[in-house]
Design an enzyme around this catalytic site. Structure first.
Site, short mmCIF file in Angstrom:
data_model
loop_
_atom_site.label_atom_id
_atom_site.label_comp_id
_atom_site.label_asym_id
_atom_site.label_seq_id
_atom_site.Cartn_x
_atom_site.Cartn_y
_atom_site.Cartn_z
N LYS A 94 0.82 -1.22 0.00
CA LYS A 94 0.00 0.00 0.00
C LYS A 94 0.85 1.27 0.00
O LYS A 94 0.33 2.35 -0.29
CB LYS A 94 -0.96 0.01 1.19
CG LYS A 94 -0.31 0.14 2.55
CD LYS A 94 -1.36 0.18 3.64
CE LYS A 94 -0.73 0.36 5.02
NZ LYS A 94 -1.75 0.44 6.09
N ASP A 95 2.16 1.15 0.31
CA ASP A 95 3.05 2.32 0.30
C ASP A 95 3.59 2.64 -1.08
O ASP A 95 4.15 3.72 -1.29
CB ASP A 95 4.24 2.10 1.25
CG ASP A 95 3.84 2.09 2.72
OD1 ASP A 95 2.78 2.66 3.04
OD2 ASP A 95 4.58 1.51 3.53
N ARG A 142 -7.85 8.13 4.92
CA ARG A 142 -8.93 7.18 4.61
C ARG A 142 -9.68 6.77 5.87
O ARG A 142 -10.92 6.77 5.91
CB ARG A 142 -8.35 5.93 3.92
CG ARG A 142 -9.34 4.77 3.79
CD ARG A 142 -8.63 3.51 3.35
NE ARG A 142 -7.63 3.07 4.32
CZ ARG A 142 -7.89 2.32 5.39
NH1 ARG A 142 -9.13 1.93 5.65
NH2 ARG A 142 -6.91 1.96 6.21
N ARG A 143 -8.94 6.44 6.92
CA ARG A 143 -9.59 6.05 8.18
C ARG A 143 -10.28 7.24 8.83
O ARG A 143 -11.38 7.11 9.37
CB ARG A 143 -8.56 5.45 9.14
CG ARG A 143 -7.97 4.13 8.68
CD ARG A 143 -7.06 3.54 9.75
NE ARG A 143 -6.43 2.31 9.30
CZ ARG A 143 -5.12 2.10 9.28
NH1 ARG A 143 -4.29 3.06 9.68
NH2 ARG A 143 -4.62 0.94 8.87
N ARG A 160 1.47 9.50 14.45
CA ARG A 160 2.53 8.82 13.70
C ARG A 160 3.21 7.88 14.68
O ARG A 160 2.97 7.90 15.87
CB ARG A 160 3.55 9.83 13.17
CG ARG A 160 3.14 10.64 11.96
CD ARG A 160 3.21 9.89 10.64
NE ARG A 160 4.45 9.17 10.44
CZ ARG A 160 5.55 9.66 9.89
NH1 ARG A 160 5.58 10.93 9.51
NH2 ARG A 160 6.63 8.93 9.71
N ARG A 166 2.00 3.40 18.93
CA ARG A 166 0.58 3.73 18.79
C ARG A 166 -0.27 3.00 19.83
O ARG A 166 -1.17 3.59 20.43
CB ARG A 166 0.10 3.40 17.37
CG ARG A 166 0.80 4.23 16.31
CD ARG A 166 0.21 3.97 14.93
NE ARG A 166 1.03 4.61 13.89
CZ ARG A 166 0.57 4.96 12.70
NH1 ARG A 166 -0.68 4.76 12.38
NH2 ARG A 166 1.37 5.53 11.83
N CYS A 258 -1.55 7.40 -2.25
CA CYS A 258 -1.80 6.47 -1.15
C CYS A 258 -2.28 7.17 0.11
O CYS A 258 -2.70 6.52 1.07
CB CYS A 258 -0.56 5.65 -0.86
SG CYS A 258 0.87 6.59 -0.33
#
Length: 327
Positions: A94-95, A142-143, A160, A166, A258
């Site tokens: 996805k990156d 997106r989230r 980040r 996280r 992305c």
């Protein structure tokens, strides 16, 4: 002794020169890369050594969207590959930018992990159980967009950092209380790091649709390196590649990077005439006020066509305007 075991033994005896695999130095990146390295050695007997490479995304604490989004975690690794400093590169698919890199080829797309998003919340809460006003951390537009669109009254906090950092923002550590009520992460990363026990809910794609290619790895090498391409071919999973091609073609046809609030998720199922690819995609306004979502299905061999057609349908329904407003 099996042919595979004999091959591995012969390679070790011959002192074969290891392949150099370029990877980011984070725990997740090295875990993913070591999995690929082990698979290469198991399939061919060729030893593989990891080479840590620092990327722009690793060196900056700015939001990915502020860095330009697309490619910030892969450009330095790709450059090392093109220059011959490494022989293979492993990326979170996805990156990767959707535009091909001249001189390089994605030689293998291994079977991917569960691509869904996962919630790690205080007190074992699910998303629907979080009280209004709860602070939920995520770094992905997106989230952010999809969580706001659910209308749960959550405060979305940009974050980040690596997976453990996280999670620590919720669960705390060393006696300290976390400053967030929950974070949303890719389930695939938690699986690879052995942190599934931290998940309080795996999010249904009907609520939060995953990012294109989430959970999949891209294994790159130089296009003219025939020997390495042949070695990597043994790792390629046709079903995963078809799904990822459909998802990323949708992203490319939308002309979105992305870091855009675009989601796409493809699955293979057995249809009346054989395997069928079912593709869903969405574009959501960053404030959650509007969005478009649609789906399409067809043969896996038509993955690119399905992605283009679904993107065209989303554009007809206003996706371009939603993305422009989000920028």
């Amino acid at each position: 002794m099996t042919d595979l075991a004999r091959s591995a033994e012969a390679a070790a005896t011959a002192g074969m020169t290891p392949l150099r695999l370029g990877t980011r130095a984070s725990r997740l990146a090295t875990t993913q890369s070591q999995t690929v390295a082990d698979a290469i050695t198991a399939a061919s007997g060729v030893p593989v050594e990891l080479v840590h490479i620092s990327t722009e995304g690793d060196r900056s604490s700015a939001a990915i969207s502020q860095l330009g989004g697309t490619g910030v975690f892969v450009a330095a690794i790709r450059q090392a590959l093109l220059e011959g400093a490494v022989d293979i590169a492993v990326h979170s698919f996805k990156d990767l930018p959707t535009t091909p890199e001249p001189g390089l080829v994605v030689a293998a797309v291994p079977t991917r992990e569960d691509p869904r998003d996962a919630l790690v919340a205080r007190d074992g809460h699910t998303l629907g159980e979080l009280p209004s006003g709860s602070r939920v951390g995520t770094g992905a537009p997106r989230r952010v967009a999809q969580l706001r669109a659910l209308g749960l009254g959550l405060e979305i906090v940009p974050i980040r950092g690596n997976v453990d950092t996280r999670i620590g923002r919720v669960l705390g550590g060393d006696g300290a209380q976390g400053d967030l009520d929950a974070v949303v992460l890719a389930r695939a990363g938690l699986t690879r790091l052995g942190r599934l026990a931290a998940i309080t809910e795996t999010l249904d794609p009907l609520q939060v649709l995953p990012a294109p290619a989430q959970g999949a790895l891209a294994v790159e090498c130089r296009a003219d390196d025939v020997r390495t391409r042949e070695l990597l071919a043994a790792l390629d999973d046709a079903a995963t590649r078809a799904c990822v091609v459909a998802e990323r073609t949708t992203l490319a046809a939308l002309e979105a990077g992305c870091s855009a609030p675009v989601a796409a998720y493809a699955e293979l199922a057995e249809g009346e005439d054989g395997p069928e690819l079912f593709l869903r995609a969405s574009v959501t306004a960053l404030d959650g006020s509007d969005g478009v979502r649609d789906s399409i299905s067809g043969p896996p061999a038509d993955a690119e066509r399905l992605g283009r057609e679904l993107a065209a349908e989303l554009i007809d329904r206003g996706a371009a305007e939603l993305m422009a407003a989000s920028r």
